[in-house]
Design a protein around this motif. Structure first.
Motif, PDB file in Angstrom:
ATOM      1  N   ALA A  66       9.831 -18.855  24.397  1.00  0.00           N
ATOM      2  CA  ALA A  66       8.863 -18.721  23.306  1.00  0.00           C
ATOM      3  C   ALA A  66       7.951 -17.523  23.497  1.00  0.00           C
ATOM      4  N   PHE A  67       7.870 -16.994  24.692  1.00  0.00           N
ATOM      5  CA  PHE A  67       6.911 -15.947  25.001  1.00  0.00           C
ATOM      6  C   PHE A  67       7.545 -14.575  25.201  1.00  0.00           C
ATOM      7  N   LEU A  68       8.878 -14.492  25.187  1.00  0.00           N
ATOM      8  CA  LEU A  68       9.570 -13.239  25.475  1.00  0.00           C
ATOM      9  C   LEU A  68       9.349 -12.165  24.418  1.00  0.00           C
ATOM     10  N   SER A  69       9.089 -12.549  23.171  1.00  0.00           N
ATOM     11  CA  SER A  69       8.944 -11.563  22.098  1.00  0.00           C
ATOM     12  C   SER A  69       7.645 -10.774  22.215  1.00  0.00           C
ATOM     13  N   GLY A  70       6.661 -11.287  22.941  1.00  0.00           N
ATOM     14  CA  GLY A  70       5.377 -10.614  23.051  1.00  0.00           C
ATOM     15  C   GLY A  70       4.466 -10.858  21.862  1.00  0.00           C
ATOM     16  N   GLU A  71       4.886 -11.691  20.928  1.00  0.00           N
ATOM     17  CA  GLU A  71       4.086 -12.018  19.750  1.00  0.00           C
ATOM     18  C   GLU A  71       3.059 -13.090  20.110  1.00  0.00           C
ATOM     19  N   PRO A  72       1.960 -13.182  19.359  1.00  0.00           N
ATOM     20  CA  PRO A  72       1.009 -14.272  19.589  1.00  0.00           C
ATOM     21  C   PRO A  72       1.680 -15.631  19.406  1.00  0.00           C
ATOM     22  N   ARG A  74       5.799 -48.515  12.943  1.00  0.00           N
ATOM     23  CA  ARG A  74       5.069 -47.267  12.703  1.00  0.00           C
ATOM     24  C   ARG A  74       4.794 -46.571  14.027  1.00  0.00           C
ATOM     25  N   HIS A  75       4.542 -45.281  13.912  1.00  0.00           N
ATOM     26  CA  HIS A  75       4.115 -44.476  15.056  1.00  0.00           C
ATOM     27  C   HIS A  75       2.989 -43.575  14.580  1.00  0.00           C
ATOM     28  N   ARG A  76       2.015 -43.392  15.406  1.00  0.00           N
ATOM     29  CA  ARG A  76       0.886 -42.543  15.073  1.00  0.00           C
ATOM     30  C   ARG A  76       0.990 -41.253  15.873  1.00  0.00           C
ATOM     31  N   ALA A  77       0.755 -40.124  15.205  1.00  0.00           N
ATOM     32  CA  ALA A  77       0.767 -38.832  15.884  1.00  0.00           C
ATOM     33  C   ALA A  77      -0.572 -38.142  15.680  1.00  0.00           C
ATOM     34  N   VAL A  78      -1.086 -37.557  16.735  1.00  0.00           N
ATOM     35  CA  VAL A  78      -2.316 -36.786  16.675  1.00  0.00           C
ATOM     36  C   VAL A  78      -1.938 -35.343  17.007  1.00  0.00           C
ATOM     37  N   VAL A  79      -2.308 -34.421  16.124  1.00  0.00           N
ATOM     38  CA  VAL A  79      -1.988 -33.006  16.310  1.00  0.00           C
ATOM     39  C   VAL A  79      -3.274 -32.259  16.651  1.00  0.00           C
ATOM     40  N   GLU A  80      -3.251 -31.535  17.759  1.00  0.00           N
ATOM     41  CA  GLU A  80      -4.419 -30.760  18.183  1.00  0.00           C
ATOM     42  C   GLU A  80      -4.020 -29.290  18.260  1.00  0.00           C
ATOM     43  N   TRP A  81      -4.666 -28.455  17.441  1.00  0.00           N
ATOM     44  CA  TRP A  81      -4.390 -27.018  17.408  1.00  0.00           C
ATOM     45  C   TRP A  81      -5.271 -26.337  18.450  1.00  0.00           C
ATOM     46  N   LEU A  82      -4.670 -25.633  19.380  1.00  0.00           N
ATOM     47  CA  LEU A  82      -5.403 -24.894  20.406  1.00  0.00           C
ATOM     48  C   LEU A  82      -5.579 -23.434  19.969  1.00  0.00           C
ATOM     49  N   ASP A  83      -6.350 -22.675  20.730  1.00  0.00           N
ATOM     50  CA  ASP A  83      -6.555 -21.260  20.414  1.00  0.00           C
ATOM     51  C   ASP A  83      -5.239 -20.494  20.510  1.00  0.00           C
ATOM     52  N   VAL A  84      -5.078 -19.515  19.630  1.00  0.00           N
ATOM     53  CA  VAL A  84      -3.870 -18.677  19.648  1.00  0.00           C
ATOM     54  C   VAL A  84      -3.823 -17.899  20.959  1.00  0.00           C
ATOM     55  N   TYR A  85      -2.647 -17.899  21.576  1.00  0.00           N
ATOM     56  CA  TYR A  85      -2.444 -17.151  22.818  1.00  0.00           C
ATOM     57  C   TYR A  85      -1.890 -15.770  22.461  1.00  0.00           C
ATOM     58  N   ARG A  86      -2.608 -14.733  22.853  1.00  0.00           N
ATOM     59  CA  ARG A  86      -2.160 -13.362  22.638  1.00  0.00           C
ATOM     60  C   ARG A  86      -1.886 -12.736  24.001  1.00  0.00           C
ATOM     61  N   PRO A  87      -0.688 -12.236  24.222  1.00  0.00           N
ATOM     62  CA  PRO A  87      -0.364 -11.658  25.533  1.00  0.00           C
ATOM     63  C   PRO A  87      -1.248 -10.455  25.835  1.00  0.00           C
ATOM     64  N   SER A  88      -1.618 -10.302  27.082  1.00  0.00           N
ATOM     65  CA  SER A  88      -2.433  -9.161  27.516  1.00  0.00           C
ATOM     66  C   SER A  88      -1.553  -7.911  27.583  1.00  0.00           C
ATOM     67  N   PRO A  89      -2.153  -6.714  27.591  1.00  0.00           N
ATOM     68  CA  PRO A  89      -1.348  -5.489  27.740  1.00  0.00           C
ATOM     69  C   PRO A  89      -0.482  -5.512  29.004  1.00  0.00           C
ATOM     70  N   ALA A  90      -1.001  -6.086  30.073  1.00  0.00           N
ATOM     71  CA  ALA A  90      -0.214  -6.156  31.313  1.00  0.00           C
ATOM     72  C   ALA A  90       1.017  -7.042  31.127  1.00  0.00           C
ATOM     73  N   GLU A  91       0.880  -8.115  30.369  1.00  0.00           N
ATOM     74  CA  GLU A  91       2.026  -9.007  30.130  1.00  0.00           C
ATOM     75  C   GLU A  91       3.050  -8.365  29.211  1.00  0.00           C
ATOM     76  N   LEU A  92       2.590  -7.493  28.319  1.00  0.00           N
ATOM     77  CA  LEU A  92       3.501  -6.832  27.388  1.00  0.00           C
ATOM     78  C   LEU A  92       4.312  -5.726  28.042  1.00  0.00           C
ATOM     79  N   SER A  93       3.822  -5.182  29.157  1.00  0.00           N
ATOM     80  CA  SER A  93       4.542  -4.085  29.793  1.00  0.00           C
ATOM     81  C   SER A  93       5.571  -4.566  30.790  1.00  0.00           C
TER      82      SER A  93
END
Length: 92
Positions: free
Chosen positions: A32-38, A73-92
């Motif tokens: 999920a993280f190989l593209s370098g996209e948020p 029935r089943h109950r689901a709770v969805v929690e949205w976390l902060d968007v992860y943006r790769p650092s310049p070091a991770e992109l290189s």
């Protein structure tokens, strides 16, 4: 390339690849993280009183699916976390 194309629908990936019992987080797979996209992390919780729908391997997957599909029935709770943006070091 597909992840960066705004004309396409957003891609949904479960980097753990499975569910696990409560209070446990598995190591993420890197795909999920190989593209370098948020990445928008989301926590899915399934609070339960009687039946835990996570599959931990103690029973067969077929039996677990049967339990899930025949429950009232089943109950689901969805929690949205902060968007992860790769650092310049991770992109290189």
């Amino acid at each position: 390339q597909r992840a960066a194309n705004s004309r396409l629908l957003p891609l949904v990936i479960f980097p753990e690849g499975t569910t696990k019992a409560e209070r446990c987080l598995l190591k993420f797979r890197s795909g999920a993280f190989l593209s370098g996209e948020p990445v928008q992390p989301v926590v899915l919780r399934f609070p339960h009183t009687y039946d835990d729908i996570s599959w931990s391997g103690r029973t067969s997957m077929a039996l677990n699916m049967f339990r899930i599909l025949t429950s009232w029935r089943h109950r689901a709770v969805v929690e949205w976390l902060d968007v992860y943006r790769p650092s310049p070091a991770e992109l290189s």
